[in-house]
Design an enzyme around this catalytic site. Sequence first.
Site, short mmCIF file in Angstrom:
data_model
loop_
_atom_site.label_atom_id
_atom_site.label_comp_id
_atom_site.label_asym_id
_atom_site.label_seq_id
_atom_site.Cartn_x
_atom_site.Cartn_y
_atom_site.Cartn_z
NE ARG A 117 34.41 56.06 82.05
CZ ARG A 117 33.12 56.27 81.79
NH1 ARG A 117 32.20 55.57 82.43
NH2 ARG A 117 32.75 57.16 80.89
CE LYS A 139 54.35 45.40 77.33
NZ LYS A 139 55.38 45.19 76.30
CD GLU A 181 58.12 35.64 74.41
OE1 GLU A 181 58.97 36.22 75.11
OE2 GLU A 181 57.43 36.23 73.55
CE LYS A 223 55.75 39.95 81.09
NZ LYS A 223 54.99 39.53 79.91
CD GLU A 233 57.45 48.04 76.94
OE1 GLU A 233 57.66 48.46 75.80
OE2 GLU A 233 56.82 47.00 77.20
NE ARG A 237 55.93 45.02 80.99
CZ ARG A 237 54.71 44.80 81.42
NH1 ARG A 237 54.21 45.53 82.39
NH2 ARG A 237 53.96 43.84 80.90
CG ASN A 241 59.34 44.95 74.29
OD1 ASN A 241 58.36 44.23 74.35
ND2 ASN A 241 59.35 46.19 74.79
CG HIS A 244 59.04 40.59 71.63
ND1 HIS A 244 60.05 39.83 72.20
CD2 HIS A 244 57.88 40.03 72.05
CE1 HIS A 244 59.52 38.86 72.91
NE2 HIS A 244 58.21 38.96 72.84
CG HIS A 248 55.76 42.58 67.60
ND1 HIS A 248 55.64 43.48 68.63
CD2 HIS A 248 55.54 41.35 68.17
CE1 HIS A 248 55.37 42.85 69.76
NE2 HIS A 248 55.32 41.55 69.50
CG HIS A 261 54.28 36.05 69.61
ND1 HIS A 261 54.60 37.29 69.11
CD2 HIS A 261 54.70 36.05 70.91
CE1 HIS A 261 55.19 38.01 70.05
NE2 HIS A 261 55.26 37.29 71.15
#
Length: 361
Positions: A117, A139, A181, A223, A233, A237, A241, A244, A248, A261
């Site tokens: 956990r 993330k 990026e 960032k 997000e 935030r 993206n 993205h 993606h 990527h």
Amino acid sequence: MKELRLNLGRRSYNINIKAGLLGDKTMFGELADRDVLIVSNETVAKLYLEQLNRVINAKRRFSMELPDGESFKTLDTVTQIYDALLAHQFSRDSILVALGGGVVGDITGFAAATFQRGIQFFQIPTTLLAQVDSSVGGKTGVNHALGKNMIGSFYQPQRVIIDITTLNSLPNRQLSAGLAEVIKYGLICDAPFFQWLEENIENLLKRDPISLEYAIHRSCEIKADIVRRDEHETDVRALLNFGHTFGHAIETATNYEICLHGEAVAIGMCLAIELSKRHGLIDSATQKRIKQLIRHANLPTELPAGVSAQTIIDLMKIDKKIVAGASRLILLRNIGQAFITKDFKQEILMEMLQEYPRCSS
């Protein structure tokens, strides 16, 4: 040394940026008298694992090498980390160290978030893309056959250590992928930084250390500020993206075999810019200026051959950024002025994707 503090209350941490940090024992004092597992991949481990082992003074220290590549960013790979942690009887006060690019960082962070956990982890990103993006902000996660990063958690590292000398061993294509990026940050909220990139792109491609340090620091600064305001997000935030959602979809459609990527993000940004223009938000001169910088960074601007408009639309429908059943995209009003919207015209999106240029092969 450049040092940033990402202020998130009890989850706050430092981001250290400097050449030679992999050899600086003071960066790793928190690992003393702890059980440490260093997770790397077969490419990066050959270059930097021995150096890192020399400066970590741990109670027990182990390392493991994962296969290299986005296609291995899966739950099966995370299970390999669990297996090592359990085999060595790691407890909740143990710590993971991610040594590698974004894939290693995302996988290791997800393992840290879920083992017993939650245990602590360090990020030591060795690619430009990981240094300016994936290592900062918490993330973590893995891909699913139906979508990228669909399984994951928001889980902050204990520290981010960015040694810019690792970029000396980075292939040119990977360096350019990271620049996608960096360009993104200028486009979404910092027009002066975008202009600086236009003026210094050649220095970045030549790996000038002063230029790289500034670009990395400014990217992390932007960032960190956005994550501080919206860690999970729910609002601002999502600007990070930009490009993205399209990117993606491109990666998934091509089974992560055609584009890195950052290359997929570059194409995705071009698609978002084209859609912005077709909605009357930006003019052709602005679009041309942006695409010139992307091309100057040796990044692609055309869709891969064989990726249909309908495929992209279908994959966008299962993107994790969908809210209340509606797709959200990040579009531009100008350089440095991005915004989040679901009020775009689907017919214009489909037409744009059908007409957008494809690579010849």
